[in-house]
Design an enzyme around this catalytic site. Structure first.
Site, mmCIF file in Angstrom:
data_model
loop_
_atom_site.group_PDB
_atom_site.id
_atom_site.type_symbol
_atom_site.label_atom_id
_atom_site.label_comp_id
_atom_site.label_asym_id
_atom_site.label_seq_id
_atom_site.Cartn_x
_atom_site.Cartn_y
_atom_site.Cartn_z
ATOM 1 N N TYR A 216 20.047 -7.208 -71.575
ATOM 2 C CA TYR A 216 20.429 -6.568 -70.315
ATOM 3 C C TYR A 216 19.178 -6.218 -69.487
ATOM 4 O O TYR A 216 18.377 -5.371 -69.877
ATOM 5 C CB TYR A 216 21.276 -5.319 -70.563
ATOM 6 C CG TYR A 216 22.587 -5.583 -71.290
ATOM 7 C CD1 TYR A 216 23.058 -6.880 -71.493
ATOM 8 C CD2 TYR A 216 23.363 -4.534 -71.765
ATOM 9 C CE1 TYR A 216 24.253 -7.126 -72.157
ATOM 10 C CE2 TYR A 216 24.571 -4.773 -72.423
ATOM 11 C CZ TYR A 216 24.995 -6.082 -72.619
ATOM 12 O OH TYR A 216 26.185 -6.318 -73.274
ATOM 13 N N ILE B 211 34.551 -0.088 -74.542
ATOM 14 C CA ILE B 211 33.247 0.326 -73.990
ATOM 15 C C ILE B 211 33.161 -0.003 -72.497
ATOM 16 O O ILE B 211 32.355 -0.849 -72.080
ATOM 17 C CB ILE B 211 32.069 -0.308 -74.773
ATOM 18 C CG1 ILE B 211 32.276 -1.830 -74.981
ATOM 19 C CG2 ILE B 211 31.858 0.393 -76.098
ATOM 20 C CD1 ILE B 211 31.007 -2.560 -75.453
HETATM 21 P P1 NAP Z 1 33.993 -3.482 -67.367
HETATM 22 O O1 NAP Z 1 33.670 -2.269 -68.130
HETATM 23 O O2 NAP Z 1 35.198 -4.278 -67.728
HETATM 24 O O3 NAP Z 1 34.113 -3.145 -65.816
HETATM 25 C C1 NAP Z 1 33.070 -2.510 -65.134
HETATM 26 C C2 NAP Z 1 33.510 -2.362 -63.678
HETATM 27 O O4 NAP Z 1 34.574 -1.411 -63.615
HETATM 28 C C3 NAP Z 1 32.401 -1.866 -62.783
HETATM 29 O O5 NAP Z 1 32.531 -2.486 -61.547
HETATM 30 C C4 NAP Z 1 32.713 -0.382 -62.678
HETATM 31 O O6 NAP Z 1 32.284 0.180 -61.465
HETATM 32 C C5 NAP Z 1 34.212 -0.386 -62.708
HETATM 33 N N1 NAP Z 1 34.716 0.883 -63.202
HETATM 34 C C6 NAP Z 1 34.400 1.492 -64.356
HETATM 35 N N2 NAP Z 1 35.096 2.623 -64.507
HETATM 36 C C7 NAP Z 1 35.867 2.745 -63.401
HETATM 37 C C8 NAP Z 1 36.821 3.710 -62.979
HETATM 38 N N3 NAP Z 1 37.126 4.755 -63.742
HETATM 39 N N4 NAP Z 1 37.429 3.513 -61.783
HETATM 40 C C9 NAP Z 1 37.144 2.449 -61.014
HETATM 41 N N5 NAP Z 1 36.254 1.488 -61.367
HETATM 42 C C10 NAP Z 1 35.627 1.642 -62.558
HETATM 43 O O7 NAP Z 1 32.755 -4.505 -67.355
HETATM 44 P P2 NAP Z 1 31.548 -4.910 -68.279
HETATM 45 O O8 NAP Z 1 30.349 -4.154 -67.866
HETATM 46 O O9 NAP Z 1 31.511 -6.391 -68.241
HETATM 47 O O10 NAP Z 1 31.952 -4.535 -69.772
HETATM 48 C C11 NAP Z 1 31.700 -3.284 -70.361
HETATM 49 C C12 NAP Z 1 30.538 -3.344 -71.348
HETATM 50 O O11 NAP Z 1 30.791 -4.264 -72.404
HETATM 51 C C13 NAP Z 1 29.232 -3.890 -70.742
HETATM 52 O O12 NAP Z 1 28.643 -2.965 -69.867
HETATM 53 C C14 NAP Z 1 28.446 -4.196 -71.980
HETATM 54 O O13 NAP Z 1 27.907 -3.021 -72.543
HETATM 55 C C15 NAP Z 1 29.540 -4.790 -72.863
HETATM 56 N N6 NAP Z 1 29.587 -6.279 -72.780
HETATM 57 C C16 NAP Z 1 29.277 -6.992 -73.898
HETATM 58 C C17 NAP Z 1 29.295 -8.377 -73.856
HETATM 59 C C18 NAP Z 1 28.953 -9.173 -75.084
HETATM 60 O O14 NAP Z 1 28.761 -10.393 -74.984
HETATM 61 N N7 NAP Z 1 28.878 -8.552 -76.237
HETATM 62 C C19 NAP Z 1 29.654 -9.063 -72.680
HETATM 63 C C20 NAP Z 1 29.988 -8.292 -71.558
HETATM 64 C C21 NAP Z 1 29.973 -6.918 -71.630
HETATM 65 P P3 NAP Z 1 30.933 1.086 -61.387
HETATM 66 O O15 NAP Z 1 29.904 0.351 -62.160
HETATM 67 O O16 NAP Z 1 30.689 1.174 -59.933
HETATM 68 O O17 NAP Z 1 31.268 2.411 -62.009
#
Ligand code: NAP
Length: 281
Positions: free
Chosen positions: A52, A237
């Site tokens: 990241y 998460i």
């Molecule tokens: P996500 O958590 O599915 O979505 C994040 C989005 O949702 C952002 O735009 C965020 O906005 C918004 N959001 C969050 N809480 C909200 C709320 N209460 N109301 C309205 N909007 C909200 O996306 P992700 O970051 O892809 O996945 C989560 C985590 O999983 C990652 O950060 C990472 O740590 C992990 N991950 C792991 C892998 C892997 O290959 N192992 C791949 C992808 C992700 P804001 O940011 O503006 O709050």
């Protein structure tokens, strides 16, 4: 905040944790505040990775948890290209430095790569013996890859498989989730809001989500997280760059859906057929 035991580790962690992917592109102070307010609300499981921001996010997380390390269940991931025996050891040392800590609670292989798993797991076990990590696991492993990993690592060694899982992508339920259930491996749902693909409120499925949320006096995102948590091995998460979003997500940790709510969501967001592949981002 509900706590559950993470796989066969015996350690209890909150069902809702905090993602950090792409935080390097956001306002740093806002993200640090979001993480800290999230910790205050019980979201002590923090997920990051060396990938990241090429280390920049681990540095941000290091700042966010400064002085609060003992509250946190800290997770990072080694890139598959670094996952040789010596590469894994060196990558972990770099992550520890950026995170300003002497240990990770959980260290994951980010996705299956070309280095033999025997090497990666030997490094994980040596890091564990040295106290630099407490547990290890994998990410983006499909059923066949996970079966092979279990055979190599041994029984009760793999703490979790972190996989893509959200309302519009439930493929993990076909094979990976049942396999994890059988082997006492936690399923950590990444991108639980679809990483930008959250159901629109004016679509048919989005309206079902909204009506269930309204009935409970909560937000559709809280309902979405709780739906994923309906099976015992699952943790979520979500990533939030603001304290308001973090606190909204944390509240899902106390929500309870009825069996009727779950049935309506199962219908509105169908599982789909088993395509035999594990989708990833
Ligand atoms: P996500 O958590 O599915 O979505 C994040 C989005 O949702 C952002 O735009 C965020 O906005 C918004 N959001 C969050 N809480 C909200 C709320 N209460 N109301 C309205 N909007 C909200 O996306 P992700 O970051 O892809 O996945 C989560 C985590 O999983 C990652 O950060 C990472 O740590 C992990 N991950 C792991 C892998 C892997 O290959 N192992 C791949 C992808 C992700 P804001 O940011 O503006 O709050």
């Amino acid at each position: 905040m509900e706590q559950r035991t993470l796989g066969s580790t015996g350690v209890k962690i909150p069902v809702v944790g905090q993602g950090t992917w792409q935080m390097e592109t956001e306002d740093e102070a806002g993200c640090i505040d979001a993480i800290r307010r999230g910790l205050d609300a019980g979201m002590t499981h923090i997920d990051t990775a060396e990938m990241y921001g090429a280390g920049a996010v681990e540095e941000l997380v290091g700042k966010a948890i400064e002085g609060r390390r003992d509250e946190v269940f800290l997770v990072s991931k080694v890139l598959p290209s670094n996952a040789s025996y010596s590469g894994t050891i060196a990558a972990c040392e770099r992550s520890l430095e950026r995170l300003r800590t002497d240990r990770l609670d959980l260290y994951l292989l980010h996705w299956p790569g070309s280095h033999p798993l025997e090497e990666t797991f030997r490094a994980f076990k040596d890091l564990r013996a040295q106290g630099k990590i407490r547990y290890f696991g994998v990410s983006n492993f499909d059923q066949a890859e996970l079966s092979k990993a279990i055979a190599i690592a041994g029984v009760n060694e793999i703490a979790c498989n972190q996989v893509l899982y959200h309302l519009l992508e439930r493929a993990v339920e076909h094979r990976v989730l049942p396999l994890c259930e059988r082997h006492g491996i936690a399923v950590v749902a990444y991108s639980p809001f679809g990483s930008g693909r959250f159901p629109a409120p004016d679509g048919a499925a989005g309206r079902v989500l909204a009506s269930i949320a309204a009935a409970h006096g909560v937000t559709p995102r809280q309902v979405a997280l709780r739906f994923l948590l309906r099976r015992q091995p699952v943790f979520v998460i979500p990533k939030a760059a603001s304290a308001a979003h973090a606190l909204d997500n944390a509240a899902a940790g106390a929500l309870r859906l009825t069996s009727e709510d779950v049935a309506r969501l199962e219908t509105a967001f169908p599982l789909g057929r088993d395509r035999g592949v594990l989708p990833t981002l």
